[in-house]
Design a protein around this motif. Structure first.
Motif, mmCIF file in Angstrom:
data_model
loop_
_atom_site.group_PDB
_atom_site.id
_atom_site.type_symbol
_atom_site.label_atom_id
_atom_site.label_comp_id
_atom_site.label_asym_id
_atom_site.label_seq_id
_atom_site.Cartn_x
_atom_site.Cartn_y
_atom_site.Cartn_z
ATOM 1 N N ASP A 59 0.795 -1.238 0.000
ATOM 2 C CA ASP A 59 0.000 0.000 0.000
ATOM 3 C C ASP A 59 0.820 1.278 0.000
ATOM 4 O OD1 ASP A 59 -2.428 -1.409 0.057
ATOM 5 O OD2 ASP A 59 -2.330 -1.598 2.224
ATOM 6 N N ALA A 60 2.126 1.213 -0.189
ATOM 7 C CA ALA A 60 2.931 2.430 -0.184
ATOM 8 C C ALA A 60 4.136 2.273 -1.105
ATOM 9 C CB ALA A 60 3.392 2.752 1.231
ATOM 10 N N PHE A 61 4.571 3.416 -1.668
ATOM 11 C CA PHE A 61 5.670 3.407 -2.624
ATOM 12 C C PHE A 61 6.329 4.777 -2.611
ATOM 13 C CE2 PHE A 61 7.279 4.161 -6.933
ATOM 14 C CZ PHE A 61 8.040 3.017 -7.136
ATOM 15 N N VAL A 62 7.646 4.811 -2.569
ATOM 16 C CA VAL A 62 8.393 6.063 -2.649
ATOM 17 C C VAL A 62 9.488 5.883 -3.685
ATOM 18 C CG1 VAL A 62 9.859 7.703 -1.425
ATOM 19 C CG2 VAL A 62 7.990 6.601 -0.216
ATOM 20 N N ARG A 63 9.648 6.875 -4.554
ATOM 21 C CA ARG A 63 10.692 6.799 -5.572
ATOM 22 C C ARG A 63 11.262 8.185 -5.824
ATOM 23 N NH1 ARG A 63 10.005 5.036 -11.796
ATOM 24 N NH2 ARG A 63 12.198 4.839 -12.295
ATOM 25 N N ILE A 64 12.580 8.283 -5.871
ATOM 26 C CA ILE A 64 13.251 9.545 -6.167
ATOM 27 C C ILE A 64 14.194 9.319 -7.338
ATOM 28 C CG2 ILE A 64 14.958 11.214 -5.349
ATOM 29 C CD1 ILE A 64 13.839 10.987 -2.618
ATOM 30 N N ASP A 65 14.205 10.258 -8.278
ATOM 31 C CA ASP A 65 15.171 10.220 -9.360
ATOM 32 C C ASP A 65 15.894 11.559 -9.403
ATOM 33 O OD1 ASP A 65 16.121 8.771 -11.932
ATOM 34 O OD2 ASP A 65 15.696 10.826 -12.561
ATOM 35 N N ILE A 66 17.226 11.512 -9.539
ATOM 36 C CA ILE A 66 18.020 12.733 -9.635
ATOM 37 C C ILE A 66 18.598 12.815 -11.045
ATOM 38 C CG2 ILE A 66 20.028 13.980 -8.778
ATOM 39 C CD1 ILE A 66 19.563 12.763 -6.080
ATOM 40 N N HIS A 67 18.156 13.826 -11.786
ATOM 41 C CA HIS A 67 18.674 14.069 -13.137
ATOM 42 C C HIS A 67 19.736 15.155 -13.033
ATOM 43 C CE1 HIS A 67 18.856 14.751 -17.434
ATOM 44 N NE2 HIS A 67 18.651 16.033 -17.209
ATOM 45 N N CYS A 68 20.946 14.861 -13.491
ATOM 46 C CA CYS A 68 22.059 15.802 -13.399
ATOM 47 C C CYS A 68 22.414 16.349 -14.775
ATOM 48 C CB CYS A 68 23.280 15.124 -12.797
ATOM 49 S SG CYS A 68 23.011 14.443 -11.150
ATOM 50 N N CYS A 69 22.952 17.569 -14.800
ATOM 51 C CA CYS A 69 23.393 18.172 -16.052
ATOM 52 C C CYS A 69 24.528 19.148 -15.757
ATOM 53 C CB CYS A 69 22.239 18.874 -16.759
ATOM 54 S SG CYS A 69 21.522 20.254 -15.826
#
Length: 196
Positions: A84-94
């Motif tokens: 019943d729960a989900f956490v997701r982080i994405d870091i896009h670098c430039c």
């Protein structure tokens, strides 16, 4: 989360040398966009756009941060799955002057699960959830997380909750401090152990 915001603010408050690069800086909870100001960064620092998906039961929130990268790894930083729960982080670098103008973007999830098996449950309250459910983790280096605490969610609701499930290895290092939209009010326990 507060410590990361403070450190990012300090980075922007310091005057760097003339040849320092610049990045956009802003942060917004429960939004796909934020408009920021230009911020000076040290030479070796990249710019970043941090996208966060926080989903609990039938509620889903997006949050975004743009800033100089203080040394976070680029790409998927934090992935947690529990019942019943989900956490997701994405870091896009430039790299480049104010190159981090993009808005919220989350790469498709790698649906092939290659990791070990962890207990999986999610519950309300400050007691440990108990469940016979398990899940296979996404990545081989994911660990089994066990959390009990109190948070303020992206909707500004203060909640007591607990979970067991897969957490990325970096998620176990940064814990809830890496999150944008979630503020930890009280941490009773957050442990990570290898799966089976």
């Amino acid at each position: 989360m507060k410590s990361i915001l403070v450190s990012l603010s300090i980075i922007c408050a310091v005057t760097w040398t003339v040849d320092a690069g610049t990045c956009n800086e802003c942060s917004k909870v429960n939004s796909d966009t934020c408009e920021g100001k230009s911020c000076d960064c040290p030479n070796a620092t990249q710019c970043m756009v941090v996208s966060e998906l926080y989903q609990v039961r039938n509620k889903s929130y997006h949050s975004i941060r743009k800033a100089c990268n203080p040394g976070f790894p680029c790409g998927g930083l934090y992935i947690s799955n529990f019942n019943d729960a989900f956490v997701r982080i994405d870091i896009h670098c430039c790299t480049g002057e104010n190159c981090n103008t993009d808005n919220y973007k989350m790469p498709p999830e790698d649906i092939e699960r290659k990791g070990k098996i962890c207990p999986a449950c999610f519950g309300d309250g400050l007691t440990e959830c108990i469940s016979s459910n398990t899940e296979r983790c996404i990545h081989p280096d994911d660990l089994c997380g066990d959390y009990v605490g109190k948070i303020k969610d992206p909707g500004n609701n203060i909640k007591e909750f607990n979970f067991k499930g897969c957490v990325s290895a970096l998620g176990c290092i940064y814990k809830l401090k890496a999150l944008i939209g979630v503020e930890e009010i009280e941490n009773i326990r957050f442990t990570c152990v290898p799966g089976k």
